[in-house]
Write an enzyme that holds these catalytic residues in place. Structure first.
Site, short mmCIF file in Angstrom:
data_model
loop_
_atom_site.label_atom_id
_atom_site.label_comp_id
_atom_site.label_asym_id
_atom_site.label_seq_id
_atom_site.Cartn_x
_atom_site.Cartn_y
_atom_site.Cartn_z
N ASN A 152 0.69 -1.33 0.07
CA ASN A 152 0.10 -0.05 -0.07
C ASN A 152 0.90 1.34 -0.06
OD1 ASN A 152 0.82 -0.51 2.81
ND2 ASN A 152 -1.07 0.58 3.59
N GLU A 250 4.83 -3.78 12.30
CA GLU A 250 3.89 -2.78 12.20
C GLU A 250 2.61 -3.47 11.28
OE1 GLU A 250 6.55 1.25 12.00
OE2 GLU A 250 5.83 0.46 9.81
N CYS A 284 -2.84 1.60 6.69
CA CYS A 284 -3.06 1.05 7.89
C CYS A 284 -3.91 1.88 9.04
CB CYS A 284 -1.81 0.31 8.25
SG CYS A 284 -0.40 1.76 8.65
P1 NAD Z 1 0.59 -9.03 4.03
O1 NAD Z 1 0.73 -9.33 5.62
O2 NAD Z 1 -0.11 -9.83 3.04
O3 NAD Z 1 2.06 -8.86 3.35
C1 NAD Z 1 3.09 -8.06 3.78
C2 NAD Z 1 4.55 -8.57 3.39
O4 NAD Z 1 4.72 -9.97 3.97
C3 NAD Z 1 4.69 -8.74 1.84
O5 NAD Z 1 5.93 -8.76 1.32
C4 NAD Z 1 4.52 -10.38 1.71
O6 NAD Z 1 4.99 -10.98 0.61
C5 NAD Z 1 5.30 -10.94 3.01
N1 NAD Z 1 4.90 -12.22 3.65
C6 NAD Z 1 4.00 -12.84 3.30
N2 NAD Z 1 3.93 -14.27 4.16
C7 NAD Z 1 5.06 -14.14 4.45
C8 NAD Z 1 5.76 -14.96 5.38
N3 NAD Z 1 5.31 -16.20 5.75
N4 NAD Z 1 6.98 -14.54 5.96
C9 NAD Z 1 7.69 -13.35 5.79
N5 NAD Z 1 7.04 -12.47 4.98
C10 NAD Z 1 5.64 -12.93 4.47
O7 NAD Z 1 0.12 -7.48 4.08
P2 NAD Z 1 -0.40 -6.58 2.72
O8 NAD Z 1 -1.58 -7.18 2.24
O9 NAD Z 1 0.77 -6.38 1.75
O10 NAD Z 1 -0.54 -5.42 3.04
C11 NAD Z 1 -1.68 -4.85 3.89
C12 NAD Z 1 -1.62 -4.91 5.36
O11 NAD Z 1 -0.80 -4.21 5.98
C13 NAD Z 1 -2.91 -4.41 6.21
O12 NAD Z 1 -3.10 -5.28 7.06
C14 NAD Z 1 -2.29 -2.95 6.71
O13 NAD Z 1 -3.07 -2.61 7.69
C15 NAD Z 1 -0.84 -3.62 6.94
N6 NAD Z 1 -0.07 -2.06 6.98
C16 NAD Z 1 0.48 -1.72 8.24
C17 NAD Z 1 1.03 -0.67 8.46
C18 NAD Z 1 1.66 -0.10 9.86
O14 NAD Z 1 2.42 0.89 9.77
N7 NAD Z 1 0.97 -0.65 10.89
C19 NAD Z 1 1.30 0.03 7.46
C20 NAD Z 1 0.84 -0.29 6.04
C21 NAD Z 1 0.11 -1.69 6.15
#
Ligand code: NAD
Length: 483
Positions: A152, A250, A284
């Site tokens: 995002n 995060e 987020c």
């Molecule tokens: P996601 O958790 O699906 O993926 C995040 C990252 O993790 C990606 O690079 C993905 O390839 C990787 N990943 C997936 N499986 C993994 C594993 N087993 N081990 C290690 N890495 C792995 O999230 P998304 O759909 O890309 O993003 C949306 C989410 O991110 C929402 O829940 C949003 O709230 C959160 N977000 C949080 C913040 C914050 O600062 N708190 C900021 C932006 C987005």
């Protein structure tokens, strides 16, 4: 001609060992192929981590100001390219151009702060209990960092992780989201141009489900900075624990905004709408639920509807559009399911609620900005992270009730209050269960303020600003007897 991008390992653009690639398309126009990206495997991850581990030996020994000089060169290059990078980001992720250019621009500001941190990696000096002895506490870089990022904010989040890690003396393996790898490739091109030594920053692309565990579970990785969903954050936390690697997680949010005894309802509606619908709600920290004093609800709902009516939904590259497509069909289908469930459970769709169809809309996945009213706290739409352009309004009858509902979420990322009453502000500051509290404005963060959450939204030191040092650096205690 379609470009094919490679991983960046030990200073070289390196094809994946599988020889396989996957395609990324513009979410605003599925006919436009952005490029082909590596489907990496575990051995590619191991190679990148090993390169980072070897590079750490020399990089960590540089003076912080020497490391800062590399980051300064990088920041200058980034600053020169914000418009181009913003346009690429818009094509890869879909957000409107102004917001897209805002990412590298904000990145420049954060980089500048972090460059200054090179002079502030201070420790402590304490009086000894003994004559002829000095006692000091110093900070040392943690080692190899795995930086795992979501789709995002595909440019800002990788920057927010790699730059403070490098300044602290760590080396990095960056794994961007499967859905938005191009932005990271563009950043790595700038790292290469800035002349960073081989192995200091590495890039691995592919599916998180295939290579994520190999990265976060590699024993040479000493810290994992992750931004993404709570479900994956929990998994990473478990994997990291096996090696006692540090984590900075995060994660998701379900961020409330309370409106209680606030005279400027139009102003509150404006701030809430920006916080709810920027990036099509895919933030987020997006405000996703409003808890409003019953007697002010009608006025607030009308004001929100008036704002939403003005939004122009369409491809982000066209300047008049204020809301872009959602990132892909999977995300769009999930958002539409939440809207359908809200209807079934008795809520009212006050405006929006539809996927847009016909003409340009058939080339991407566009959803109307949606206001859901007559919401009760048990509804899925009021409890779960939707991650789309959907805002709920719930009426409350006392300030205690507003606080209780705001805090009833498993998440604790950002919270807002709009009120003219000092006593309510005081209570909210003290009692709101969230990492970031916003008073009389929406959930918009600044480039030097620590950023993070509590409960299911965050673990480990906050990112941005001064708290990052606590993650990227370890503590070492030195007793020195002179005589
Ligand atoms: P996601 O958790 O699906 O993926 C995040 C990252 O993790 C990606 O690079 C993905 O390839 C990787 N990943 C997936 N499986 C993994 C594993 N087993 N081990 C290690 N890495 C792995 O999230 P998304 O759909 O890309 O993003 C949306 C989410 O991110 C929402 O829940 C949003 O709230 C959160 N977000 C949080 C913040 C914050 O600062 N708190 C900021 C932006 C987005």
């Amino acid at each position: 001609m379609i470009k094919t991008c490679q991983n960046f390992i030990n200073g070289k653009w390196t094809p994946p060992s599988s020889g396989k690639y996957y395609e990324i398309r513009n979410p605003a126009d599925k006919d436009e192929i952005i490029g082909q990206f590596p489907l990496s495997e575990i051995q590619d991850v191991d190679q990148a981590v090993l390169a980072a581990s070897k590079a750490f030996l020399a990089w960590s020994k540089l003076l912080p100001m020497e490391r800062a000089a590399y980051v300064e060169k990088f920041t200058t290059l980034l600053d020169e390219k914000t418009n181009y990078l913003g346009e690429c980001l818009c094509r890869e992720q879909g957000k409107p151009l102004v917001e897209a250019i805002g990412e590298p621009s904000r990145g420049v500001k954060e980089c500048k702060y972090v460059i200054g941190e090179a002079t502030r990696l201070q420790g402590l000096s304490l009086p000894s209990e003994r004559q002829g002895v000095t006692n000091t506490v110093v900070r040392e870089p943690v080692g190899v960092i795995a930086a795992i990022t979501p789709w995002n904010f595909p440019m800002l989040t990788p920057l927010r992780k790699t730059i403070p890690a490098l300044i602290a003396g760590c080396t990095v393996v960056l794994k961007p989201s499967y859905d938005t790898p191009w932005c990271s490739v563009l950043l790595l091109e700038l790292f290469e141009k800035a002349g960073f030594p081989a192995g200091t920053v590495n890039l691995i692309m592919g599916r998180g489900s295939q290579i994520g565990d190999a990265l976060s579970g590699n024993p040479l990785v000493r810290g994992i900075t992750f931004t993404g969903s709570t479900i994956i954050g929990r998994q990473i936390n478990k994997t990291a624990a096996a090696n006692f690697a540090k984590v900075q997680l995060e994660m998701g949010g379900k961020n409330p905004a309370i409106v209680w005894d606030y005279a400027n309802i139009t102003g509150a509606a404006k701030s809430i709408a920006v916080a709810a619908f920027a990036n099509a709600g895919q933030r987020c920290t997006a405000v996703s639920r409003v808890l409003v004093k019953r007697s002010q609800a009608e006025e607030l709902e009308k004001a929100l509807i008036a704002i939403i009516k003005e939004y122009k939904v369409g491809p982000g590259l066209e300047k008049e559009n204020t809301i872009g497509p959602v990132v892909n069909k999977k995300a769009g289908d999930s958002i539409m399911e939440y809207i359908a469930k809200a209807r079934e459970q008795g809520a009212t769709i006050a405006i929006g609620g539809n996927q847009l169809k016909g003409g340009v809309y058939d080339k991407g996945y566009y959803i109307e900005s949606t206001l859901v009213t007559n919401v009760t706290p048990d509804m899925a739409v009021a409890r779960e992270e939707i991650f789309g352009p959907v805002l709920t309004v719930q009426k409350v009858d006392s300030f205690d009730e507003a606080l209780e509902v705001a805090n009833s979420s498993e998440y604790g990322l950002a919270s807002c209050i709009f009120t003219d009453t000092q006593a309510n502000i005081y209570r909210f500051m003290k009692e709101s269960q969230s990492g970031m509290v916003h008073i009389n404005h929406g959930s918009v963060s600044e480039s030097f303020m620590p950023f993070g959450g509590i409960k299911m939204s965050g673990l480990g030191p906050f990112s941005i600003g001064a708290t990052n040092k606590d993650f990227f650096m370890n503590t070492k205690v030195i007793y020195n007897q002179y005589i």
